[in-house]
Design a protein around this motif. Structure first.
Motif, PDB file in Angstrom:
ATOM      1  N   GLY A   1       0.790  -1.221   0.000  1.00 56.62           N
ATOM      2  CA  GLY A   1       0.000   0.000   0.000  1.00 56.62           C
ATOM      3  C   GLY A   1       0.823   1.270   0.000  1.00 56.62           C
ATOM      4  N   ASP A   2       0.116   2.390   0.003  1.00 58.10           N
ATOM      5  CA  ASP A   2       0.769   3.699  -0.098  1.00 58.10           C
ATOM      6  C   ASP A   2       1.651   4.023   1.103  1.00 58.10           C
ATOM      7  N   LYS A   3       1.349   3.443   2.258  1.00 62.92           N
ATOM      8  CA  LYS A   3       2.100   3.748   3.475  1.00 62.92           C
ATOM      9  C   LYS A   3       3.279   2.799   3.683  1.00 62.92           C
ATOM     10  N   ALA A   4       3.533   1.926   2.725  1.00 64.77           N
ATOM     11  CA  ALA A   4       4.613   0.949   2.889  1.00 64.77           C
ATOM     12  C   ALA A   4       5.974   1.597   3.125  1.00 64.77           C
ATOM     13  N   PRO A   5       6.336   2.678   2.408  1.00 71.16           N
ATOM     14  CA  PRO A   5       7.647   3.291   2.686  1.00 71.16           C
ATOM     15  C   PRO A   5       7.790   3.793   4.118  1.00 71.16           C
ATOM     16  N   GLN A   6       6.764   4.466   4.636  1.00 75.29           N
ATOM     17  CA  GLN A   6       6.822   4.944   6.015  1.00 75.29           C
ATOM     18  C   GLN A   6       6.877   3.779   6.995  1.00 75.29           C
ATOM     19  N   MET A   7       6.104   2.720   6.715  1.00 74.68           N
ATOM     20  CA  MET A   7       6.119   1.558   7.596  1.00 74.68           C
ATOM     21  C   MET A   7       7.482   0.873   7.555  1.00 74.68           C
ATOM     22  N   ASN A   8       8.081   0.818   6.369  1.00 73.65           N
ATOM     23  CA  ASN A   8       9.405   0.219   6.248  1.00 73.65           C
ATOM     24  C   ASN A   8      10.439   0.999   7.058  1.00 73.65           C
ATOM     25  N   ASP A   9      10.349   2.320   7.024  1.00 75.63           N
ATOM     26  CA  ASP A   9      11.238   3.156   7.832  1.00 75.63           C
ATOM     27  C   ASP A   9      11.101   2.810   9.316  1.00 75.63           C
ATOM     28  N   LEU A  10       9.871   2.813   9.809  1.00 74.25           N
ATOM     29  CA  LEU A  10       9.636   2.576  11.231  1.00 74.25           C
ATOM     30  C   LEU A  10      10.093   1.185  11.649  1.00 74.25           C
ATOM     31  N   LEU A  11       9.779   0.193  10.832  1.00 71.57           N
ATOM     32  CA  LEU A  11      10.127  -1.177  11.196  1.00 71.57           C
ATOM     33  C   LEU A  11      11.636  -1.405  11.113  1.00 71.57           C
ATOM     34  N   THR A  12      12.278  -0.852  10.093  1.00 74.16           N
ATOM     35  CA  THR A  12      13.730  -1.004   9.990  1.00 74.16           C
ATOM     36  C   THR A  12      14.421  -0.346  11.175  1.00 74.16           C
ATOM     37  N   GLN A  13      13.966   0.826  11.552  1.00 73.88           N
ATOM     38  CA  GLN A  13      14.523   1.507  12.724  1.00 73.88           C
ATOM     39  C   GLN A  13      14.251   0.725  14.003  1.00 73.88           C
ATOM     40  N   GLY A  14      13.257  -0.163  13.972  1.00 69.78           N
ATOM     41  CA  GLY A  14      12.938  -1.006  15.117  1.00 69.78           C
ATOM     42  C   GLY A  14      13.513  -2.399  15.029  1.00 69.78           C
ATOM     43  N   GLY A  15      14.424  -2.628  14.047  1.00 68.66           N
ATOM     44  CA  GLY A  15      15.127  -3.901  13.988  1.00 68.66           C
ATOM     45  C   GLY A  15      14.606  -4.908  12.994  1.00 68.66           C
ATOM     46  N   PHE A  16      13.657  -4.507  12.138  1.00 71.96           N
ATOM     47  CA  PHE A  16      13.150  -5.415  11.110  1.00 71.96           C
ATOM     48  C   PHE A  16      14.026  -5.349   9.863  1.00 71.96           C
ATOM     49  N   ARG A  17      13.913  -6.392   9.044  1.00 70.49           N
ATOM     50  CA  ARG A  17      14.532  -6.443   7.724  1.00 70.49           C
ATOM     51  C   ARG A  17      13.439  -6.666   6.692  1.00 70.49           C
ATOM     52  N   ARG A  18      13.731  -6.269   5.437  1.00 68.50           N
ATOM     53  CA  ARG A  18      12.761  -6.480   4.359  1.00 68.50           C
ATOM     54  C   ARG A  18      13.225  -7.589   3.432  1.00 68.50           C
ATOM     55  N   SER A  19      12.286  -8.456   3.045  1.00 67.76           N
ATOM     56  CA  SER A  19      12.497  -9.437   1.990  1.00 67.76           C
ATOM     57  C   SER A  19      11.249  -9.428   1.124  1.00 67.76           C
ATOM     58  N   GLN A  20      11.396  -8.919  -0.119  1.00 68.94           N
ATOM     59  CA  GLN A  20      10.252  -8.703  -0.993  1.00 68.94           C
ATOM     60  C   GLN A  20       9.245  -7.805  -0.268  1.00 68.94           C
TER      61      GLN A  20
END
Length: 249
Positions: A36-55
Motif C-alpha cells: 500500500g501507499d504507506k509501505a515506505p513509512q512503515m518500512n522506515d519505522l520497522l527497519t529503525q525497530g530492527g526489522f529487515r525487508r524481503s520482498q
C-alpha cells in the motif's frame, strides 16, 4: 487476494526451524506485509525497530531461547575508514556504481548464479531460479534501487555510467534516515577487490553525499564467523532493549 491494511498491519509468527547461523539453535520470526501507499513509512519505522525487508515482507527474529541476532547500522555521518578500508577503496577506484530502478536483468542473474554457486552452494537461496530472482528484485512497495558496479570505461567520467564488466550488484532501500542494504552479490573471481566490503563503503559514501546519517546492515550474530565483517565499520550502533547504542567505541 488477501487484503492487508497499511494503517493497522497484522503480525504473524513462524514455526521454529533450524538456525542458519548457530548450530543447535532454532529460529522463529515475526513478520508483516509491506503493502500500500504507506509501505515506505512503515518500512522506515520497522527497519529503525530492527526489522529487515524481503520482498514485501518485513521480519525480525523472535527466537524463544536466543538473542544472538543484533540489528546493526553504521553511523555514516561520523564514519572514518581504517587503513585497510582505505586500501580496499584504492583497489576499487576503477569501479563506478550506478543506480537503476528495481528491475532484474539476465546479466544480473548470471552474476547472481555464479556468486551463489561459488559462495553459498548449500545455502537457502541456492536453488533460486531466474523467476525467483526477479521476484526478489521487483516485489517491493518501497523506494528500492538496484546499484550496478562496473569497471569504468573511457566515457565514465563524462557520462557517469559504464558499459564495462558487471562485477557487483546491490539491492538497497532508500529510507528517510539512510540506506538499508537488502542483498548484495559480486564476482567470486575478484577476491582481491573485497567487493562485499567495497559496496558497503560505497553506500556509506552515498549516505554522506545525500546527508543521511545511517547505513543499515541487517543482523550481526555474535558467534557467527561469517557475520564478523559487519563490525569493521565504525562507529556503528547496535539495537538493544533500551534503543540504539554505540558499539565498540
Amino acid at each position: 487476494m488477501t487484503q492487508h491494511s497499511p494503517k493497522s498491519p497484522q503480525f504473524f509468527l513462524t514455526s521454529p526451524s533450524p538456525c542458519p547461523y548457530l548450530d543447535g539453535q532454532f529460529e522463529r520470526k515475526v513478520f508483516t506485509h509491506l503493502v500500500g501507499d504507506k509501505a515506505p513509512q512503515m518500512n522506515d519505522l520497522l527497519t529503525q525497530g530492527g526489522f529487515r525487508r524481503s520482498q514485501n515482507i518485513a521480519y525480525r527474529p523472535a527466537c524463544e531461547a536466543c538473542r544472538a541476532c543484533v540489528s546493526v547500522r553504521i553511523v555514516a555521518d561520523r564514519f572514518t575508514p581504517s587503513k585497510n578500508l582505505k586500501r580496499i577503496s584504492k583497489v576499487n577506484r576503477d569501479l563506478i556504481g550506478v543506480e537503476h530502478a528495481a528491475e532484474p536483468t539476465s546479466e544480473q542473474y548470471s552474476l547472481f548464479r555464479r556468486y551463489l554457486d561459488a559462495r553459498h552452494r548449500k545455502g537457502g537461496m541456492s536453488e533460486m531460479t531466474v523467476l525467483d530472482y526477479a521476484m526478489m528484485v521487483e516485489d517491493t512497495h518501497v523506494q528500492t534501487k538496484i546499484i550496478e558496479y562496473r569497471q569504468r570505461d573511457a566515457d565514465s567520467f563524462v557520462t557517469g555510467s559504464s558499459n564495462g564488466p558487471l562485477l557487483g550488484v546491490a539491492l538497497s532501500d532508500r529510507m528517510s534516515d539512510g540506506y538499508s542494504m537488502v542483498y548484495s552479490f559480486f564476482d567470486p573471481d575478484q577476491q582481491h577487490r573485497s567487493l562485499g566490503t567495497w559496496m558497503i563503503l560505497d553506500h556509506i559514501a552515498r549516505a554522506q553525499s545525500d546527508g543521511l546519517p545511517h547505513v543499515y546492515l541487517g543482523y550481526w550474530v555474535d558467534g557467527s564467523a561469517k557475520m564478523e565483517y559487519k563490525t569493521r565499520f565504525r562507529p556503528q550502533e547496535h539495537l538493544t532493549a533500551t534503543g540504539w547504542e554505540v558499539f565498540g567505541d
